[in-house]
Scaffold this motif. Structure first.
Motif, PDB file in Angstrom:
ATOM      1  N   ASP A   1       0.268  -3.942  -4.164  1.00 32.29           N
ATOM      2  CA  ASP A   1       0.132  -3.147  -2.897  1.00 32.29           C
ATOM      3  C   ASP A   1      -1.152  -3.367  -2.135  1.00 32.29           C
ATOM      4  OD1 ASP A   1       0.691  -1.032  -0.986  1.00 32.29           O
ATOM      5  OD2 ASP A   1       0.795   0.524  -2.476  1.00 32.29           O
ATOM      6  N   ASP A   2      -1.258  -2.999  -0.794  1.00 34.72           N
ATOM      7  CA  ASP A   2      -2.835  -3.098  -0.320  1.00 34.72           C
ATOM      8  C   ASP A   2      -3.464  -4.563  -0.394  1.00 34.72           C
ATOM      9  OD1 ASP A   2      -2.346  -0.451   0.041  1.00 34.72           O
ATOM     10  OD2 ASP A   2      -3.668   0.298  -1.402  1.00 34.72           O
ATOM     11  N   PHE A   3      -2.715  -5.407  -0.372  1.00 40.92           N
ATOM     12  CA  PHE A   3      -3.214  -7.030  -0.758  1.00 40.92           C
ATOM     13  C   PHE A   3      -4.385  -7.061   0.498  1.00 40.92           C
ATOM     14  CE2 PHE A   3      -3.363 -11.398  -0.306  1.00 40.92           C
ATOM     15  CZ  PHE A   3      -3.846 -11.907  -1.760  1.00 40.92           C
TER      16      PHE A   3
ATOM     17  N   ILE B   1       0.857  -6.620   2.327  1.00 40.62           N
ATOM     18  CA  ILE B   1      -0.205  -7.082   3.120  1.00 40.62           C
ATOM     19  C   ILE B   1      -0.844  -5.826   3.784  1.00 40.62           C
ATOM     20  CG2 ILE B   1      -1.369  -8.394   4.988  1.00 40.62           C
ATOM     21  CD1 ILE B   1       1.066 -10.138   4.665  1.00 40.62           C
ATOM     22  N   ASP B   2      -2.147  -5.249   3.526  1.00 42.09           N
ATOM     23  CA  ASP B   2      -2.696  -3.969   4.067  1.00 42.09           C
ATOM     24  C   ASP B   2      -2.781  -3.856   5.398  1.00 42.09           C
ATOM     25  OD1 ASP B   2      -4.126  -1.805   2.598  1.00 42.09           O
ATOM     26  OD2 ASP B   2      -5.574  -2.024   4.208  1.00 42.09           O
ATOM     27  N   ARG B   3      -2.572  -2.415   5.662  1.00 41.90           N
ATOM     28  CA  ARG B   3      -2.412  -2.042   7.091  1.00 41.90           C
ATOM     29  C   ARG B   3      -3.817  -2.515   7.929  1.00 41.90           C
ATOM     30  NH1 ARG B   3      -3.815   3.416   8.953  1.00 41.90           N
ATOM     31  NH2 ARG B   3      -3.967   3.951   6.558  1.00 41.90           N
TER      32      ARG B   3
ATOM     33  N   ALA C   1       4.565  -6.218   5.599  1.00 46.08           N
ATOM     34  CA  ALA C   1       3.266  -6.019   6.195  1.00 46.08           C
ATOM     35  C   ALA C   1       3.385  -4.449   6.310  1.00 46.08           C
ATOM     36  CB  ALA C   1       3.135  -6.793   7.480  1.00 46.08           C
ATOM     37  N   GLU C   2       2.185  -3.781   6.002  1.00 45.49           N
ATOM     38  CA  GLU C   2       2.080  -2.445   5.957  1.00 45.49           C
ATOM     39  C   GLU C   2       1.634  -1.898   7.413  1.00 45.49           C
ATOM     40  OE1 GLU C   2       0.878  -0.612   1.833  1.00 45.49           O
ATOM     41  OE2 GLU C   2      -0.653  -1.411   2.808  1.00 45.49           O
ATOM     42  N   GLY C   3       1.843  -0.574   7.811  1.00 39.67           N
ATOM     43  CA  GLY C   3       1.248  -0.007   9.127  1.00 39.67           C
ATOM     44  C   GLY C   3       1.793  -0.688  10.511  1.00 39.67           C
TER      45      GLY C   3
HETATM   46 MG    MG Z   1      -2.686   1.836   1.165  1.00 39.91          MG
END
Ligand code: MG
Ligand code: C2E
Ligand code: MG
Ligand code: MG
Length: 288
Positions: free
Chosen positions: A176-178, A198-200, A232-234
């Motif tokens: 998480d949060d790479f 991949i972090d936001r 991909a996050e966010g």
């Molecule tokens: Mg996070």
């Protein structure tokens, strides 16, 4: 002066004590009873396949319905839960609740659960997961645990051994949060992760910042070469989705497709009337 109470929490007696510290102390006190009082809630956020734009799973995101403070977000109480060790009991509740819910989903979507590095220090983690799998009857292949670099930073040999035991059960492991930590690329070689999130922060300026676009493109290419899925996050805007698709990113998560919402929002119960289906609601939200 501060004295350590028998519970191991710092109790402060200074009259001019810092307000933020006071608040932390009050939250820690209340958090001790949160599970027993039924104040914790699991929200769900859809995980979406880039090619089909369909929901293939959900991430479970914890909220605390505090009797006076209202809905407390995880960033405000997870660190306290970690410092006090309460995260172990809270985490068990999360695992059991999420498995029991997801086991009932007719579409068979996956469920992703966040694990704190502190939970890896508990001998209970593996037995809890084994029992929760058996009790819920959920197929292990539908379960994914999300960990952060913190798990690989301390006590890493024992933690990697535990990750391997989890893999042996048939569950998936995501990083998480790479990109937010220090030696991210190195961590990719320490364990065969199934997925990299991949972090936001890289997604939010993907369109406006050349450097972010370069980093995201390189991370996706690398993960693909290592045989790891990318998410991909966010993702909030369609432009970001288009760019990510061009880069070969496999999955996305973000407000473009749906915010974290109570379970019933995506998996409505039938309560006398026929509730709208999850897909109707998601596609309506998408164009809000
Ligand atoms: Mg996070
Ligand atoms: P995370 O695991 O990286 O989860 C993603 C966070 O990004 C969630 O915040 C989600 O609501 C938010 N998010 C998703 N899409 C978007 C978007 O398009 N725009 C914006 N602005 N935000 C978006 P949330 O729910 O506040 O959770 C924060 C963090 O708390 C999580 O980050 C995770 O590290 C932790 N957390 C949440 N639930 C649990 C849990 O059950 N156990 C543990 N140990 N940690 C948890
Ligand atoms: Mg997560
Ligand atoms: Mg994340």
């Amino acid at each position: 002066a501060a004295k350590r109470s028998e519970r191991g929490i710092w109790e402060m007696f200074e009259p001019g004590m810092d307000a933020a510290l006071h608040e932390r102390h009050a939250l820690a006190r209340d958090l001790r009873h949160a599970v027993a009082r039924g104040e914790l809630r699991l929200f769900l956020q859809p995980l979406v396949d880039v090619a089909s734009e369909g929901t293939t799973g959900y991430e479970a995101l914890l909220r605390w319905q505090h009797p006076e403070r209202g809905l407390v977000p995880p960033d405000r109480f997870i660190p306290i839960a970690e410092e006090t060790g309460l995260i172990v009991g809270i985490g068990e509740w999360v695992i059991r609740t999420a498995f029991a819910e997801a086991a009932q989903w007719p579409g068979g979507e996956t469920i992703s659960i966040n694990l704190s590095p502190v939970q890896f220090g508990s001998a209970n983690l593996l037995p809890t997961i084994v029992h929760a799998l058996a009790d819920s009857g959920i197929e292990p292949g539908r379960v994914e645990f999300e960990i952060t670099e913190g798990v690989l930073l301390h006590n890493s040999e024992a933690n990697i051994a535990l990750l391997n035991r989890l893999h042996d059960l048939g569950v998936k492991i995501a990083l998480d949060d790479f990109g937010t930590g220090y030696a991210s690329l190195n961590y990719l070689l320490t364990f065969p992760f199934d997925k990299i999130k991949i972090d936001r922060r890289f997604v939010s300026d993907l369109i406006t910042r050349e450097e972010s676009r370069a980093i995201v493109g390189a991370v996706i290419a690398l993960a693909n070469q290592l045989g790891m899925c990318t998410l991909a996050e966010g993702v909030e805007e369609r432009e970001q989705l288009v760019q990510l698709r061009r880069d070969g990113c496999r999955m996305v998560q973000g407000w473009l497709f749906g915010k974290a919402q109570p379970f019933e929002h995506y998996h409505p119960r039938i309560q006398g009337i026929v509730a709208p289906t999850a897909t109707t609601r998601i596609s309506r939200r998408r164009y809000d």
